[in-house]
Design a protein around this motif. Structure first.
Motif, PDB file in Angstrom:
ATOM      1  N   ASN A 315       0.894  -1.662   0.228  1.00  0.00           N
ATOM      2  CA  ASN A 315       0.409  -0.092   0.176  1.00  0.00           C
ATOM      3  C   ASN A 315       0.861   1.113  -0.383  1.00  0.00           C
ATOM      4  N   THR A 316       0.370   1.735  -1.185  1.00  0.00           N
ATOM      5  CA  THR A 316       1.663   3.220  -0.766  1.00  0.00           C
ATOM      6  C   THR A 316       1.252   4.110  -0.056  1.00  0.00           C
ATOM      7  N   GLU A 317      -0.453   4.244   0.169  1.00  0.00           N
ATOM      8  CA  GLU A 317      -0.803   5.581   1.104  1.00  0.00           C
ATOM      9  C   GLU A 317       0.854   5.020   2.052  1.00  0.00           C
ATOM     10  N   TYR A 318       0.491   4.192   2.885  1.00  0.00           N
ATOM     11  CA  TYR A 318       1.668   4.211   4.234  1.00  0.00           C
ATOM     12  C   TYR A 318       2.939   4.139   4.263  1.00  0.00           C
ATOM     13  N   LEU A 319       3.213   4.108   2.526  1.00  0.00           N
ATOM     14  CA  LEU A 319       4.485   4.054   2.468  1.00  0.00           C
ATOM     15  C   LEU A 319       5.054   5.881   2.300  1.00  0.00           C
ATOM     16  N   GLU A 320       4.247   6.527   2.274  1.00  0.00           N
ATOM     17  CA  GLU A 320       3.303   7.630   1.317  1.00  0.00           C
ATOM     18  C   GLU A 320       3.714   8.632   2.915  1.00  0.00           C
ATOM     19  N   SER A 321       2.878   7.888   3.575  1.00  0.00           N
ATOM     20  CA  SER A 321       2.314   8.628   5.270  1.00  0.00           C
ATOM     21  C   SER A 321       3.398   8.431   6.035  1.00  0.00           C
ATOM     22  N   LEU A 322       4.524   7.386   5.943  1.00  0.00           N
ATOM     23  CA  LEU A 322       5.999   7.613   6.431  1.00  0.00           C
ATOM     24  C   LEU A 322       7.190   9.088   5.391  1.00  0.00           C
ATOM     25  N   ALA A 323       6.875   8.444   4.613  1.00  0.00           N
ATOM     26  CA  ALA A 323       7.822   9.408   4.360  1.00  0.00           C
ATOM     27  C   ALA A 323       7.578  10.816   4.221  1.00  0.00           C
ATOM     28  N   VAL A 324       6.205  11.191   4.532  1.00  0.00           N
ATOM     29  CA  VAL A 324       5.580  12.856   4.910  1.00  0.00           C
ATOM     30  C   VAL A 324       5.500  13.367   6.306  1.00  0.00           C
ATOM     31  N   LEU A 348      19.261  18.281  18.260  1.00  0.00           N
ATOM     32  CA  LEU A 348      17.968  18.532  17.559  1.00  0.00           C
ATOM     33  C   LEU A 348      18.932  19.044  16.060  1.00  0.00           C
ATOM     34  N   ARG A 349      19.902  18.731  15.808  1.00  0.00           N
ATOM     35  CA  ARG A 349      20.618  18.319  14.457  1.00  0.00           C
ATOM     36  C   ARG A 349      20.389  17.467  13.872  1.00  0.00           C
ATOM     37  N   GLU A 350      21.116  17.205  14.970  1.00  0.00           N
ATOM     38  CA  GLU A 350      20.887  15.691  14.913  1.00  0.00           C
ATOM     39  C   GLU A 350      19.682  14.649  15.434  1.00  0.00           C
ATOM     40  N   LYS A 351      18.806  14.676  15.143  1.00  0.00           N
ATOM     41  CA  LYS A 351      17.798  13.644  15.213  1.00  0.00           C
ATOM     42  C   LYS A 351      17.448  14.981  13.525  1.00  0.00           C
ATOM     43  N   ALA A 352      17.232  16.228  13.325  1.00  0.00           N
ATOM     44  CA  ALA A 352      16.862  16.627  12.147  1.00  0.00           C
ATOM     45  C   ALA A 352      17.449  15.818  11.299  1.00  0.00           C
ATOM     46  N   ASN A 353      18.392  15.487  10.879  1.00  0.00           N
ATOM     47  CA  ASN A 353      19.240  14.628   9.779  1.00  0.00           C
ATOM     48  C   ASN A 353      18.795  13.297  10.038  1.00  0.00           C
ATOM     49  N   MET A 354      18.940  12.635  10.697  1.00  0.00           N
ATOM     50  CA  MET A 354      18.400  11.566  11.320  1.00  0.00           C
ATOM     51  C   MET A 354      17.032  11.298   9.861  1.00  0.00           C
ATOM     52  N   LEU A 355      16.084  12.292  10.869  1.00  0.00           N
ATOM     53  CA  LEU A 355      14.859  12.289  10.197  1.00  0.00           C
ATOM     54  C   LEU A 355      14.994  12.098   8.916  1.00  0.00           C
ATOM     55  N   ILE A 356      15.351  13.347   8.426  1.00  0.00           N
ATOM     56  CA  ILE A 356      15.567  13.267   6.523  1.00  0.00           C
ATOM     57  C   ILE A 356      16.254  12.137   6.106  1.00  0.00           C
ATOM     58  N   ASP A 357      17.115  12.016   6.082  1.00  0.00           N
ATOM     59  CA  ASP A 357      17.324  10.137   6.239  1.00  0.00           C
ATOM     60  C   ASP A 357      16.124   9.534   5.949  1.00  0.00           C
ATOM     61  N   PHE A 358      15.711   9.298   6.683  1.00  0.00           N
ATOM     62  CA  PHE A 358      13.971   8.321   6.673  1.00  0.00           C
ATOM     63  C   PHE A 358      13.410   9.268   5.722  1.00  0.00           C
ATOM     64  N   ALA A 359      12.595  10.416   6.057  1.00  0.00           N
ATOM     65  CA  ALA A 359      12.471  10.448   4.417  1.00  0.00           C
ATOM     66  C   ALA A 359      12.612  10.493   3.143  1.00  0.00           C
ATOM     67  N   GLU A 375       7.145  15.219  -8.062  1.00  0.00           N
ATOM     68  CA  GLU A 375       6.713  15.931  -6.753  1.00  0.00           C
ATOM     69  C   GLU A 375       7.964  14.803  -5.763  1.00  0.00           C
ATOM     70  N   TYR A 376       7.484  13.314  -5.767  1.00  0.00           N
ATOM     71  CA  TYR A 376       8.732  12.473  -5.529  1.00  0.00           C
ATOM     72  C   TYR A 376      10.078  13.470  -5.307  1.00  0.00           C
ATOM     73  N   GLN A 377       9.991  13.609  -6.570  1.00  0.00           N
ATOM     74  CA  GLN A 377      11.735  14.324  -7.360  1.00  0.00           C
ATOM     75  C   GLN A 377      12.263  15.017  -6.691  1.00  0.00           C
ATOM     76  N   GLN A 378      11.189  16.557  -7.073  1.00  0.00           N
ATOM     77  CA  GLN A 378      11.299  16.999  -6.162  1.00  0.00           C
ATOM     78  C   GLN A 378      11.711  17.276  -4.710  1.00  0.00           C
ATOM     79  N   LYS A 379      11.001  16.346  -3.522  1.00  0.00           N
ATOM     80  CA  LYS A 379      10.996  16.028  -2.374  1.00  0.00           C
ATOM     81  C   LYS A 379      13.027  15.937  -2.628  1.00  0.00           C
ATOM     82  N   LEU A 380      13.059  14.989  -2.914  1.00  0.00           N
ATOM     83  CA  LEU A 380      14.191  14.583  -2.527  1.00  0.00           C
ATOM     84  C   LEU A 380      15.283  15.418  -2.802  1.00  0.00           C
ATOM     85  N   SER A 381      14.988  15.936  -3.937  1.00  0.00           N
ATOM     86  CA  SER A 381      15.205  16.946  -4.528  1.00  0.00           C
ATOM     87  C   SER A 381      16.605  18.079  -2.864  1.00  0.00           C
TER      88      SER A 381
END
Length: 389
Positions: A315-324, A348-359, A375-381
């Motif tokens: 289910n890509t909806e659940y995959l996208e929920s995690l990305a968002v 705080l910066r380390e936490k943000a970077n970890m979250l960015i990697d997951f995203a 939209e996905y390509q733009q988010k990755l950029s």
């Protein structure tokens, strides 16, 4: 003596003539009806009723004739005849129809109602007809002229209105059905809740869902409807109060966990706003407490979203929920950095970077599934730029 006898005899002849005349007229009406001369029969009936309206049998005959006239017309041309039929039934009852006549009225009424109601159902089931819902509405509306309190016809008419994109008419029809129903039937309350939610009226949706809320945990349709109504109305706390026991009751329901995780993020986002305020106000102890609370709530939201995806990895909806989720929470932490105490900024910066990697990880999965999704390509950029700051 002779004169007296003659007068009485003449009176008897006159009386017999009166009854003979009425009987002949009634026979003529029946003959005209049998011959299909409906207009002449109706004219004769109206003439007699104008002289003496208290004749139930004539009203029943008038109803029968109008019913026959209706059957000869196309469905969309029957309404006036059915209205005349229904009004004739009512007048026959008003003028004292006897038990046999009442039985005839009930029988004919039921026969006509079933004719139109069943025709409506048959049209609805005809998947090949592009105008099936419009045609079905005509039949159900005809049926309701004969029996305005027919709940099944009202419910089916509401469905036809909804499928014709007439939500307001669907709501009005279903609320009318509710007036005739007993004990607030759950299915109608649930459908009204859904319709008001579709219309964008979460207050009314909540009203009907709560009326139907006799056993939320036993009826997921009502549960989801009520949760959606709370969410649409911005009542996150109420939504969470319902979601928590539902997730415990149905731990393998991926959709419940996904919605629960999303709402937990909403709470996390509000806590992050409070954290920024605490930093801005230089509230050291409060900031530490809120930061701890934000991390705990964020972890719980993340866990629920991961559990949803685990139960349905296709289910890509659940995959996208995690990305968002990871993307938005990372943005929250980066925003807090602007006002955070110096000693907290590295963490705080380390936490943000970890979250960015997951995203990034989840958006890359989405991009692999839908490579043409810009939209996905733009988010990755954007996420790659944040990593390099």
């Amino acid at each position: 003596m002779t004169n007296s006898y003659f007068i009485r005899l003449t009176g008897l002849f006159l009386l017999a003539g009166f009854f003979y005349s009425c009987t002949t007229t009634q026979t003529n009406i029946e003959q005209l009806q049998a011959q299909g001369s409906y207009n002449k029969a109706l004219s004769s009936i109206e003439s007699q009723l104008s002289e003496d309206p208290a004749q139930p049998k004539l009203y029943i005959t008038r109803a029968e004739i109008n019913a026959n006239l209706a059957k000869e017309r196309e469905p969309e041309e029957r309404a006036d005849f059915y209205t005349e039929t229904a009004e004739s039934f009512d007048l026959a009852i008003e003028y004292g129809a006897n038990e046999s006549q009442l039985s005839s009225i009930d029988s004919l009424r039921q026969q006509l109602w079933k004719l139109e109601h069943n025709a409506g159902l048959e049209v609805t089931e005809n998947m090949m007809a592009t105008d099936r819902y419009d045609r079905a509405k005509t039949h159900f509306e005809n049926a309701l002229i004969i029996r305005p309190d027919a709940i099944s016809s009202l419910k089916n008419l509401a469905v036809a209105h909804y499928n014709s994109d007439n939500i307001d008419e669907a709501i009005n029809t279903l609320e009318k059905a509710l007036e005739f129903a007993e004990d607030n039937p759950i299915d109608m309350l649930e459908n009204l809740g859904y319709l008001y939610l579709e219309k964008g009226n979460p207050d009314q949706a909540t009203h009907y869902y709560e009326l139907a809320n006799t056993d939320v945990e036993g009826n997921l349709n009502i549960a989801f409807g009520l949760v959606n109504a709370y969410i649409s109305n911005g009542d996150t706390e109420e939504a969470l109060d319902m979601l928590e026991p539902l997730v415990e009751e149905y731990p393998n329901n991926a959709n419940l966990r996904n919605v629960y995780g999303t709402q937990l993020y909403e709470i996390t986002s509000n806590i992050m706003d409070d954290l920024k305020t605490a930093y801005s106000d230089n509230e050291t102890e409060l900031a530490e407490q809120i930061r701890f609370e934000a991390e705990g709530m964020g972890d719980e939201a993340e866990n629920q979203l991961i559990e949803a995806f685990k139960r349905d990895t296709t289910n890509t909806e659940y995959l996208e929920s995690l990305a968002v989720f990871y993307n938005n929470l990372a943005a929250q932490y980066l925003s807090v950095l602007e006002v955070a105490f110096q000693e907290d900024q590295n963490a705080l910066r380390e936490k943000a970077n970890m979250l960015i990697d997951f995203a990034k990880d989840y958006y890359e999965k989405l991009a692999d599934i839908e490579p043409a999704n810009s939209e996905y390509q733009q988010k990755l950029s954007t996420l790659n730029q944040l990593n390099n700051q």
